[in-house]
Design an enzyme around this catalytic site. Structure first.
Site, PDB file in Angstrom:
ATOM      1  CD  GLU A 296      14.427  -9.625   2.906  1.00 25.56           C
ATOM      2  OE1 GLU A 296      13.587  -9.447   3.805  1.00 25.56           O
ATOM      3  OE2 GLU A 296      15.027 -10.701   2.761  1.00 25.56           O
ATOM      4  N   GLY A 298      10.690  -1.953   2.014  1.00 24.80           N
ATOM      5  CA  GLY A 298       9.329  -1.825   1.492  1.00 24.80           C
ATOM      6  C   GLY A 298       8.791  -0.439   1.789  1.00 24.80           C
ATOM      7  NE  ARG A 335       1.228   1.731   8.534  1.00 29.73           N
ATOM      8  CZ  ARG A 335       1.571   2.789   9.218  1.00 29.73           C
ATOM      9  NH1 ARG A 335       1.012   3.966   8.993  1.00 29.73           N
ATOM     10  NH2 ARG A 335       2.508   2.725  10.137  1.00 29.73           N
ATOM     11  CE1 TYR A 339       0.617  -3.617  12.357  1.00 34.32           C
ATOM     12  CE2 TYR A 339       0.347  -2.007  10.606  1.00 34.32           C
ATOM     13  CZ  TYR A 339       0.558  -3.305  11.010  1.00 34.32           C
ATOM     14  OH  TYR A 339       0.725  -4.280  10.068  1.00 34.32           O
ATOM     15  CB  CYS A 366     -20.559  -1.456  12.083  1.00 29.52           C
ATOM     16  SG  CYS A 366     -21.743  -0.730  10.980  1.00 29.52           S
ATOM     17  CD  GLU A 367     -15.589  -3.829  14.134  1.00 32.01           C
ATOM     18  OE1 GLU A 367     -15.201  -3.792  15.316  1.00 32.01           O
ATOM     19  OE2 GLU A 367     -16.198  -4.792  13.645  1.00 32.01           O
ATOM     20  CE1 TYR A 394       3.973  -3.895   4.653  1.00 27.69           C
ATOM     21  CE2 TYR A 394       5.050  -1.820   5.180  1.00 27.69           C
ATOM     22  CZ  TYR A 394       5.122  -3.169   4.870  1.00 27.69           C
ATOM     23  OH  TYR A 394       6.344  -3.780   4.779  1.00 27.69           O
TER      24      TYR A 394
HETATM   25  N1  PLP Z   1      11.356  -8.348   4.700  1.00 27.37           N
HETATM   26  C1  PLP Z   1      10.535  -9.083   5.472  1.00 27.37           C
HETATM   27  C2  PLP Z   1      10.864 -10.504   5.704  1.00 27.37           C
HETATM   28  C3  PLP Z   1       9.392  -8.498   6.043  1.00 27.37           C
HETATM   29  O1  PLP Z   1       8.579  -9.247   6.804  1.00 27.37           O
HETATM   30  C4  PLP Z   1       9.124  -7.134   5.793  1.00 27.37           C
HETATM   31  C5  PLP Z   1       7.962  -6.464   6.394  1.00 27.37           C
HETATM   32  O2  PLP Z   1       7.378  -6.843   7.344  1.00 27.37           O
HETATM   33  C6  PLP Z   1       9.982  -6.416   4.968  1.00 27.37           C
HETATM   34  C7  PLP Z   1      11.088  -7.044   4.443  1.00 27.37           C
HETATM   35  C8  PLP Z   1       9.743  -4.971   4.626  1.00 27.37           C
HETATM   36  O3  PLP Z   1       9.842  -4.152   5.729  1.00 27.37           O
HETATM   37  P1  PLP Z   1       9.677  -2.575   5.575  1.00 27.37           P
HETATM   38  O4  PLP Z   1       8.439  -2.326   4.824  1.00 27.37           O
HETATM   39  O5  PLP Z   1       9.598  -2.087   6.972  1.00 27.37           O
HETATM   40  O6  PLP Z   1      10.904  -2.074   4.861  1.00 27.37           O
END
Ligand code: PLP
Length: 436
Positions: A296, A298, A335, A339, A366-367, A394
């Site tokens: 998965e 991202g 970000r 973070y 305003c932060e 993100y």
């Molecule tokens: N899968 C799940 C369940 C997630 O919560 C996230 C991100 O928080 C991702 C995949 C994607 O992670 P990344 O963008 O670090 O690859």
């Protein structure tokens, strides 16, 4: 190299050599001193679409996806892009066209995916699925629920029984391994809210086995994001393999294993493992397992495929600090504020030499937490267009309207051509759904 370690940036000026940084970003180049994105001048893009604006390279996104496909080609696998990273429909569509599945965490994300493809390659993660969410997903015939709590099994079974549909389920295991990332993006420790603990997992599977309308198909984990050190993936895999073996002794045989996302990227000077290193580390054990692999990713697909273009509006030198106020802020890119992420901010036009000073590059929200970069040694003038790199992931998906700021537009560039993929919000959009 003039990079300083990102973790040491506070009270230390961080000079980023834009040429070096850009040379490591496929499809980004300085041509005659001007930053180009897949052949298109960023200055022209800023002129045509205005600022702040997100710009993505379609070819970079697709290449990053193909790197996963190639690395895991020897194994039956499905890459499910994590929709939360950047959920623009044009991004989703281009990934769907080359075979991507999708990892979603909400009904809204599923609704987006259904605009561009069907639900068959969707895995549904997320800690708080409601009966309504589950019904929506069952009606979309999704591939699998990544179940995060024992009570969720009961809810899925009840909804599936009512709809007379079988729900395919996988349990998201919290393996309690340290991903060595920022605490806000670590998800695989027992102190995190995610998943079912390793200790409780077998009982949870046995519970699932006796519930009606559930088909147990997999096991899942996702231990965090921006993982530079990939040992955590390896530790998590070992824990999952232990469980898979134990489940077999209970007569539960799985079809797939899902190792989540999380591979890190280079924002400044990080040295993340490549997709090939990641595959090399895991493939021998995965081949032995003989299960289909789901991933998965991202950030590793999108981050360095995009930039946020922003204009310098005000230069404000003071006795203590020099502030450069730009037209992007924490509302458009959270970000750094959320973070303490250190992101590169580079010039789009290097043709004129400038005097170098140390600047805090901030927005006009305003932060005091509204900063994009602290103590950056660079030459700036009002009107300059800057590019914040690594902003494809993100970025827009976490943007908000705080301080009543319309969200930026998004632009896709592809081999010398470009198109708007989301309009800039207007002032009227800010109150469109409000009732006086
Ligand atoms: N899968 C799940 C369940 C997630 O919560 C996230 C991100 O928080 C991702 C995949 C994607 O992670 P990344 O963008 O670090 O690859």
């Amino acid at each position: 190299m003039t990079f300083r370690p990102a973790s040491h940036y506070i009270n230390d000026s961080l000079h980023i050599d834009a040429d070096i940084l850009v040379s490591a970003l496929p499809y980004f180049d300085y041509i005659d001193g001007v930053l180009h994105i897949d052949g298109v001048s960023s200055l022209e893009l800023a002129k045509q679409y205005g600022t702040p604006s997100y710009v993505y390279s379609q070819r970079a996104i697709l290449d990053n996806y193909q790197a996963y496909s190639r690395a895991f080609a020897s194994l039956d696998h499905q890459i499910c892009y994590a929709v939360k990273t950047n959920s623009n429909l044009a991004v989703l569509k281009s990934l769907a066209q080359i075979g991507a599945g999708f990892d979603i965490v909400s009904k809204g994300e599923l609704a987006r995916v259904l605009q561009v493809t069907d639900g068959k390659k969707v895995v549904y993660s997320g800690v708080g699925k409601t009966a309504d969410d589950i019904e929506y997903a069952l009606n979309a015939d999704i591939c699998c629920f990544n179940v995060e709590a024992v009570s969720e099994l009961d809810t899925i079974s009840q909804v599936a029984t009512r709809l007379n549909k079988t729900a395919r389920i996988s349990l998201r295991i919290n393996p309690d391994v340290d991903a060595k990332t920022h605490p806000y993006i670590s998800t695989g420790l027992k102190s995190n809210k995610f998943g079912i603990s390793h200790q409780a997992a077998v009982q949870a599977y046995l519970h699932a086995k006796q519930l009606p309308y559930l088909q147990i198909v997999g096991i899942d984990c996702h231990i965090g994001s921006q993982l530079i050190d990939i040992q955590g993936f390896s530790d998590a895999l070992d824990k999952l393999i232990e469980l898979i073996d134990e489940l077999k002794s209970h007569g539960i045989h799985l079809e797939h294993i899902d190792l989540g996302g999380g591979l890190g990227v280079r924002y400044i000077d990080e040295n993340p493992a490549s997709v090939d290193d990641f595959a090399k580390l895991l493939l021998p054990r995965l081949r032995k397992l003989g299960l289909k692999l789901y991933l998965e990713p991202g950030r590793s697909l999108l981050a360095n495929a995009g930039v946020l273009l922003s204009r310098v509006d005000v230069l404000k030198p003071t006795e203590f600090k020099n502030f450069a106020i730009i037209d992007a802020s924490m509302s458009e890119l959270i970000r750094p504020a959320l973070y303490e992420a250190v992101m590169a901010i580079i010039p789009t036009d290097t043709r004129n030499a400038r005097e170098i000073h140390t600047w805090d590059i901030v927005g006009s929200v305003c932060e005091s937490s509204d900063f994009l970069g602290k103590d950056r040694a660079c030459g700036l003038q009002v009107g300059d267009i800057l590019a914040i790199t690594g902003a494809g992931a993100y970025g827009f998906s976490m943007a908000c309207n705080y301080n009543s700021r319309p969200r930026p537009c998004e632009v896709m560039v592809d081999d010398g051509s470009h198109r708007l993929i989301r309009k800039r919000e207007s002032l009227a959009d800010l109150w469109r759904d409000e009732i006086i």
